[in-house]
Design a protein around this motif. Structure first.
Motif, mmCIF file in Angstrom:
data_model
loop_
_atom_site.group_PDB
_atom_site.id
_atom_site.type_symbol
_atom_site.label_atom_id
_atom_site.label_comp_id
_atom_site.label_asym_id
_atom_site.label_seq_id
_atom_site.Cartn_x
_atom_site.Cartn_y
_atom_site.Cartn_z
ATOM 1 N N ARG A 1 4.815 -75.151 -62.646
ATOM 2 C CA ARG A 1 3.905 -74.032 -62.925
ATOM 3 C C ARG A 1 3.210 -73.646 -61.621
ATOM 4 O O ARG A 1 2.156 -74.189 -61.283
ATOM 5 C CB ARG A 1 2.903 -74.434 -64.005
ATOM 6 N N PRO A 2 3.784 -72.709 -60.883
ATOM 7 C CA PRO A 2 3.322 -72.414 -59.511
ATOM 8 C C PRO A 2 1.859 -71.988 -59.403
ATOM 9 O O PRO A 2 1.202 -72.294 -58.416
ATOM 10 C CB PRO A 2 4.257 -71.275 -59.068
ATOM 11 N N VAL A 3 1.339 -71.273 -60.388
ATOM 12 C CA VAL A 3 -0.036 -70.781 -60.310
ATOM 13 C C VAL A 3 -1.013 -71.747 -60.984
ATOM 14 O O VAL A 3 -2.039 -72.105 -60.413
ATOM 15 C CB VAL A 3 -0.152 -69.380 -60.942
ATOM 16 N N SER B 1 -3.210 -79.600 -59.500
ATOM 17 C CA SER B 1 -4.303 -79.705 -58.532
ATOM 18 C C SER B 1 -5.357 -78.629 -58.779
ATOM 19 O O SER B 1 -6.558 -78.883 -58.630
ATOM 20 C CB SER B 1 -3.765 -79.613 -57.104
ATOM 21 N N ARG B 2 -4.926 -77.436 -59.152
ATOM 22 C CA ARG B 2 -5.900 -76.376 -59.455
ATOM 23 C C ARG B 2 -6.698 -76.699 -60.703
ATOM 24 O O ARG B 2 -7.907 -76.438 -60.760
ATOM 25 C CB ARG B 2 -5.185 -75.031 -59.610
ATOM 26 N N LEU B 3 -6.038 -77.249 -61.696
ATOM 27 C CA LEU B 3 -6.780 -77.646 -62.893
ATOM 28 C C LEU B 3 -7.835 -78.684 -62.536
ATOM 29 O O LEU B 3 -8.983 -78.600 -62.977
ATOM 30 C CB LEU B 3 -5.831 -78.206 -63.948
ATOM 31 N N ALA C 1 -2.277 -62.464 -63.750
ATOM 32 C CA ALA C 1 -1.073 -62.922 -64.440
ATOM 33 C C ALA C 1 -1.056 -64.434 -64.663
ATOM 34 O O ALA C 1 -0.213 -64.942 -65.406
ATOM 35 C CB ALA C 1 0.165 -62.513 -63.653
ATOM 36 N N GLY C 2 -1.961 -65.151 -64.028
ATOM 37 C CA GLY C 2 -2.024 -66.590 -64.202
ATOM 38 C C GLY C 2 -3.330 -67.121 -63.646
ATOM 39 O O GLY C 2 -3.675 -66.828 -62.501
#
Length: 212
Positions: free
Chosen positions: A39-41, A45-47, A193-194
């Motif tokens: 899931r690129p977006v 790590s972003r979560l 979009a994400g």
């Protein structure tokens, strides 16, 4: 000939997506491999950056599926924190339990449950998150009510969404709906979009300063 077949396949796929969007339901267990794609977006790590899990916390994940994000969140709250992972499909729950055992993760409690009626008392969690899940719930409003109910007065809620998920939930509408429940917009990462978005429970009912 080939172009015609491709066109028919595209129309069939579009029709399936539209039917799925108008009839919210979780990804079937038979299609579980699709939810393990990168899931690129909306990355792990972003979560973690948005959720900001801390050691010793009690977290709730709604709709973990096969556990794409579960191990990361569980590791972040070690050694004394606990992650409750609630999924409506018993097959997903068993899959997750097996995966966590195989990976040696001991602080995850996979539980079969419905987001519209969470099996927990009020003010039970420091934070909750759900990724690519809200749009699959037949009654999103009730699910949001439940999430607000089980979060502590200083709790955090993170929602992740991304296209081309047919159940994609747009940010602007989601923000209005969550803020009506007394949670304050805090931060957002990603694009239209994400994205991941975080809301904080505000005991006073006043919004906090936003961070883009």
């Amino acid at each position: 000939m080939i172009a015609g077949l491709l066109g028919l396949a595209l129309l069939a796929g579009l029709g399936y997506a539209l039917r799925w969007r108008s009839n919210p339901s979780p990804c079937p267990y038979a299609q579980r491999h699709a939810i393990n794609f990168p899931r690129p977006v909306i990355t792990r790590s972003r979560l973690r950056d948005v959720l900001q899990p801390r050691s010793g916390e009690r977290l709730l994940e709604v709709g973990p599926g096969t556990g794409y994000y579960t191990g990361m969140a569980a590791q972040a709250i070690e050694p004394s924190g606990t992650l409750h992972a609630v999924d409506v499909q018993s097959e997903m729950v068993e899959h997750l339990r097996t995966r966590m055992r195989r990976e040696g993760t001991q602080n995850v409690e996979p539980i079969r449950g419905d987001a519209r009626s969470l099996p927990y008392p009020d003010d039970a969690f420091d934070a909750a998150y759900l990724v690519l899940v809200l749009g699959e719930i037949p009654d999103q409003e009730r699910a949001l009510d439940e999430l607000e109910r089980v979060l502590k007065p200083d709790g955090r809620l993170v929602v992740g969404e991304s296209l081309p998920d047919p159940h994609f939930v747009g940010f602007e509408g989601l923000r209005r709906r969550v803020e009506r429940r007394g949670l304050a917009f805090d931060a957002r990462v990603g694009t239209r979009a994400g994205y991941f978005v975080r809301f904080d429970v505000s005991p006073s009912g006043e919004p906090t300063d936003s961070v883009e």
